[in-house]
Every structure is written in C-alpha cells, then in structure tokens.
Design an enzyme around this catalytic site. Sequence first.
Site, PDB file in Angstrom:
ATOM      1  N   TYR A   1      47.435  71.170  88.598  1.00  0.00           N
ATOM      2  CA  TYR A   1      48.126  71.220  87.343  1.00  0.00           C
ATOM      3  C   TYR A   1      48.680  72.572  86.694  1.00  0.00           C
ATOM      4  CZ  TYR A   1      44.991  67.012  87.138  1.00  0.00           C
ATOM      5  OH  TYR A   1      44.408  65.870  87.067  1.00  0.00           O
TER       6      TYR A   1
ATOM      7  N   CYS B   1      41.761  77.063 103.411  1.00  0.00           N
ATOM      8  CA  CYS B   1      43.059  77.500 104.212  1.00  0.00           C
ATOM      9  C   CYS B   1      44.130  76.901 103.939  1.00  0.00           C
ATOM     10  CB  CYS B   1      42.766  76.861 105.674  1.00  0.00           C
ATOM     11  SG  CYS B   1      41.772  77.970 106.700  1.00  0.00           S
TER      12      CYS B   1
ATOM     13  N   GLY C   1      41.113  62.612  74.925  1.00  0.00           N
ATOM     14  CA  GLY C   1      42.386  63.534  74.853  1.00  0.00           C
ATOM     15  C   GLY C   1      42.015  64.761  73.997  1.00  0.00           C
TER      16      GLY C   1
ATOM     17  N   GLU D   1      36.991  58.218  73.045  1.00  0.00           N
ATOM     18  CA  GLU D   1      36.540  58.369  74.395  1.00  0.00           C
ATOM     19  C   GLU D   1      36.632  59.827  74.864  1.00  0.00           C
ATOM     20  OE1 GLU D   1      39.310  55.743  76.079  1.00  0.00           O
ATOM     21  OE2 GLU D   1      37.780  54.005  76.062  1.00  0.00           O
ATOM     22  N   PRO D   2      36.092  60.599  74.303  1.00  0.00           N
ATOM     23  CA  PRO D   2      35.988  62.137  74.477  1.00  0.00           C
ATOM     24  C   PRO D   2      35.515  62.354  75.818  1.00  0.00           C
ATOM     25  CG  PRO D   2      34.288  61.911  72.994  1.00  0.00           C
ATOM     26  CD  PRO D   2      34.955  60.417  73.125  1.00  0.00           C
ATOM     27  N   GLY D   3      36.197  63.167  76.760  1.00  0.00           N
ATOM     28  CA  GLY D   3      35.590  63.407  78.044  1.00  0.00           C
ATOM     29  C   GLY D   3      35.659  65.057  78.141  1.00  0.00           C
TER      30      GLY D   3
ATOM     31  N   ARG E   1      42.094  71.922  89.657  1.00  0.00           N
ATOM     32  CA  ARG E   1      42.945  71.829  88.545  1.00  0.00           C
ATOM     33  C   ARG E   1      44.185  72.845  88.566  1.00  0.00           C
ATOM     34  NH1 ARG E   1      41.766  72.229  83.949  1.00  0.00           N
ATOM     35  NH2 ARG E   1      43.070  70.575  83.019  1.00  0.00           N
TER      36      ARG E   1
ATOM     37  N   TYR F   1      36.369  67.590  84.866  1.00  0.00           N
ATOM     38  CA  TYR F   1      37.363  67.407  86.090  1.00  0.00           C
ATOM     39  C   TYR F   1      37.042  68.304  87.177  1.00  0.00           C
ATOM     40  CZ  TYR F   1      39.088  64.273  82.338  1.00  0.00           C
ATOM     41  OH  TYR F   1      39.034  63.239  81.449  1.00  0.00           O
TER      42      TYR F   1
HETATM   43  N1  LLP Z   1      39.966  57.652  78.096  1.00  0.00           N
HETATM   44  C1  LLP Z   1      40.938  57.141  78.836  1.00  0.00           C
HETATM   45  C2  LLP Z   1      41.768  55.558  78.954  1.00  0.00           C
HETATM   46  C3  LLP Z   1      41.506  57.966  79.753  1.00  0.00           C
HETATM   47  O1  LLP Z   1      42.512  57.948  80.611  1.00  0.00           O
HETATM   48  C4  LLP Z   1      41.099  59.488  79.760  1.00  0.00           C
HETATM   49  C5  LLP Z   1      41.392  60.562  80.557  1.00  0.00           C
HETATM   50  C6  LLP Z   1      40.064  59.916  78.710  1.00  0.00           C
HETATM   51  C7  LLP Z   1      39.492  58.712  77.850  1.00  0.00           C
HETATM   52  C8  LLP Z   1      39.584  61.290  78.427  1.00  0.00           C
HETATM   53  O2  LLP Z   1      40.056  62.123  78.447  1.00  0.00           O
HETATM   54  P1  LLP Z   1      39.873  63.442  77.966  1.00  0.00           P
HETATM   55  O3  LLP Z   1      38.937  63.457  76.854  1.00  0.00           O
HETATM   56  O4  LLP Z   1      38.954  64.161  79.267  1.00  0.00           O
HETATM   57  O5  LLP Z   1      40.848  64.478  78.005  1.00  0.00           O
HETATM   58  N2  LLP Z   1      42.112  65.058  85.814  1.00  0.00           N
HETATM   59  C9  LLP Z   1      42.873  65.608  84.657  1.00  0.00           C
HETATM   60  C10 LLP Z   1      42.519  64.775  83.408  1.00  0.00           C
HETATM   61  C11 LLP Z   1      43.028  63.192  83.530  1.00  0.00           C
HETATM   62  C12 LLP Z   1      42.523  62.589  82.327  1.00  0.00           C
HETATM   63  C13 LLP Z   1      42.652  61.110  82.726  1.00  0.00           C
HETATM   64  N3  LLP Z   1      42.078  60.299  81.569  1.00  0.00           N
HETATM   65  C14 LLP Z   1      42.516  67.057  84.308  1.00  0.00           C
HETATM   66  O6  LLP Z   1      41.896  67.508  85.078  1.00  0.00           O
HETATM   67  O7  LLP Z   1      43.111  67.464  83.146  1.00  0.00           O
END
Ligand code: LLP
Length: 440
Positions: free
Chosen positions: A334, A361, A248, A290-292, A330, A390
């Site tokens: 969002y 469309c 997050g 858990e950075p994404g 997105r 994403y």
């Molecule tokens: N760990 C868990 C358990 C999660 O559910 C998530 C994201 C992450 C880590 C990674 O979060 P991040 O660091 O990427 O913010 N589709 C949405 C985001 C959904 C996130 C879901 N979980 C978007 O495009 O903003």
Amino acid sequence: MHLYGTQSVDEKGQLIIGGTSAVTLSKTYGTPLYVYDTALIKERARAFIQTFKRASVQAQVAYASKAFSSIAMYQLADEEGLSLDVVSGGELYTAIRANFPVERIHFHGNNKSDEELIFALDSGIGCIVVDNFYEIEQLKRLTALKGKNVNILLRVTPGIEAHTHDYITTGQADSKFGFDLNNGQADQAFQSVIDDQHICLLGMHCHIGSQIFDSAAFSLAAKKLIFKMLSWKKQFDFTCPVLNLGGGFGIRYTEEDKPLLPETYVEDMIKSIQSEIRHNDYPMPEIWIEPGRSLVGDAGTTLYTIGSQKEVPGVKKYLAVDGGMSDNIRPALYQAKYDAVVANKMSASSTTTYTVAGKCCESGDKLIEEISLPSVEAGDTLAVFCTGAYGYSMASNYNRLPRPAVIFVEEGKHRLVIKRETYEDIVRLDCSLHDKVLGE
Ligand code: LLP
C-alpha cells in the site's frame, strides 16, 4: 520524536516500552520481534466503550480481529469487554480456543463456506453479517437442516468510499462486499430473510473504509442506513434493533496523520444518529462498531537488528534489517509510511538519511523509503512504530523466513504470546517426494 502509549527514553538513551527496554526485549526474545504495549490497547478499548456508556447508548465495540488475531489477543479483548469480529473459520477457531464468549462474536466474510457457516451455527455464534444472496440461501438451508436459529445483520454498501481525509459518495458502490443500498438489492435481501423462521434480522451493517480521519463520513453513512431503516418501518412495520457502522478509525503512522480521539469518533457518531432517530421518532438502536487498527495499531512496535549497509554514492544509503516484507507487507502493498528510531541510540542526534530495507529477495522490500536517523552500525536495534495492525496478521514465510515472535509488555512485565517459528515449523507441512504416491 513522537512516542506512543507508555514508550519513554531512559537515562542510557534506550527506548522503553511497557516498562522494559527494547534492547533487553530484543536480547531476551530475539529479533524481529513484535512488541505490544497492552496498556495502550486497554486505554483505547476503554475510550471506545466508555464513551457509549457515558452517553447511555447501548453498544457493542467489536474488535476487528483481522488486524491481529491470536489467542492471547482474544483473551485480552474479552477481559476488556470487547466483542469480536471474525472473518474466517480460522479466526473463529482461534476465538473459541481462547474461550471467547461466542455470543459476542460477529462473523463476517463475502464467501463463507458451508463448513464455516456450520461451524459458526454449531458454536452458537452471536451474529452473522450476511454479505450476499448466495449466503442467504446457504443460511436458510443450513439453519433448517440443523434446526438452529441465528441472528443476522445485512451488510450494505451505502455508496460512500472513505479513505483518510476524503470520502466520496457514489450512486452505486463498486465493492465486492454487501448489498447495494441504492439499487434495490438491500430491500430484496430484507424481503428474503424477514419471514424465515430460523433467521432473526437485527439490522444493517456497513464498513466504509480504513484510516478515516473525518467523522462526517460515518455520520453520512449512518444517515443513509437510517433512511433505509425508516423505509422498512413504514413499509413493513419492521424496527431494526441494531445499527453497525463498521471500523476504519484512523491512527497516526507518521506526522502526516492527524487522527481524532476514539471518544470524538464515537461522540460525533452518537450525535448524528440520535438527531436522525429523534427527528423521525424511531427507537434508538444499539450501535455496534468494529475498530481494528485503532485498537492495536500504534500499540505495536517491531524490533529489528540492523545488519548490512550499502551506499549508492550520491543516491542513498541503505540499512538492512533482519525482517522486512515478510513481517510487514504494508509498505510494499500500500506504499504505507512508517516512523522508526534506533532503540539503543535515542539520545543521539539524527544525522543520516537512510532507506530501511528488508532481507527478502526483492528490490521492493523496503520498509521505509527515507528516514533521518543517528548513524547506525550492525547490531543496533531499529524500532519501527505502529506495526500492531495488519503486521503479524499479514506476515508470510516468503523466502522461508520464520515468522517472528510476538510479546505483550506492561509495567515491566513481558510475556510471549506467539512463539517465533523455527526451521522445523517451516517444513512441518511439507511432504516428501519419497512419500507414497496416490492414484496408481
Ligand atoms: N469491519 C470490517 C467489515 C472490515 O472490513 C474492516 C477492515 C474493519 C472492520 C476494521 O477496519 P480498521 O478499523 O482496522 O481500519 N490490510 C489493510 C486493511 C484492510 C482492512 C479490511 N477491513 C491495511 O493493512 O491497511
């Protein structure tokens, strides 16, 4: 103009990413094209990992691969020493195909099927993040059936909802994920796994939200989880070896966003955990995060070719690109905001306000509502920044648009990591009405 990672502008006024001009990349691979600046991904991974090392804190930095999942990305994550968070059999399969070390894979999800759990157990998964009571029963049954042991974390909801600059604390979190920390569910889950002969509980996990810019939210979450860890120690003499605080960490999409450095998120997190732990004479757990988005988000840029334009006199000017909500859902989903540049006119001054529309469309297929750009014409290359998280992973074939190609660029070298879909790919799974009918 804000540039990301290795991006720069050359003497011809062209955007350069990873040492190659965006125009060359778009000519070589076609558009739309997702371009990842892998030097920036590595820089981020190292920043997270090194901050734990410098503080001599045992840690795993697991890439939340839902942000962008592909074999090459998993290989890069492995090379950088990241662990991996997967949330489905499909992501797990991709990781295994990438030869990612299975012992560093953590399996998430609020409705894992028996097939997915068996796949994970048979693969020797490092850890399953257990989400609910149904899953505890599944795991007890399946580990006994297979005679396999498994490490687990219990996912809990601490009653903190964090988003961007704000977070709120609630007594009970209204979330589909995890065991509530405050109403007895987490204790009940603890008691139902602790004596199981095949299940080894490592500790707790929580994920409090996305695009978080305030490290205090993580500290508060840590505090709440540690409070529960202390109670389990006192009541059951159980010590958690692991504390997982999820992902997050926010990134900069537009100038409104002011994220902290990865180092700062981690330093603040370590400080607050250490102070709670020491104060209570509890052994320091391993910290997992858990950075994404913060690993891949701003490393990704989407290149589009500009086509048609439409002016609604006195209202707005639309420019349309050769992709849209099919490669970036997105904005529609969002109301996410993005920044963009004209990659072949970087030195021209921005004179015109455009709305960037996609080619799907749907009137809502707009990537950017209002942006000031140099005057554009058909054939110009639009580079939309920060699409690395994403974007591809939520792409669709809406309107039967083939999904774009994905490339990695670094130091003047570029490589294809996901091929562009062809029309043949589009119909690959279709069955004909002239195929044999069943049920007669
Ligand atoms: N760990 C868990 C358990 C999660 O559910 C998530 C994201 C992450 C880590 C990674 O979060 P991040 O660091 O990427 O913010 N589709 C949405 C985001 C959904 C996130 C879901 N979980 C978007 O495009 O903003």
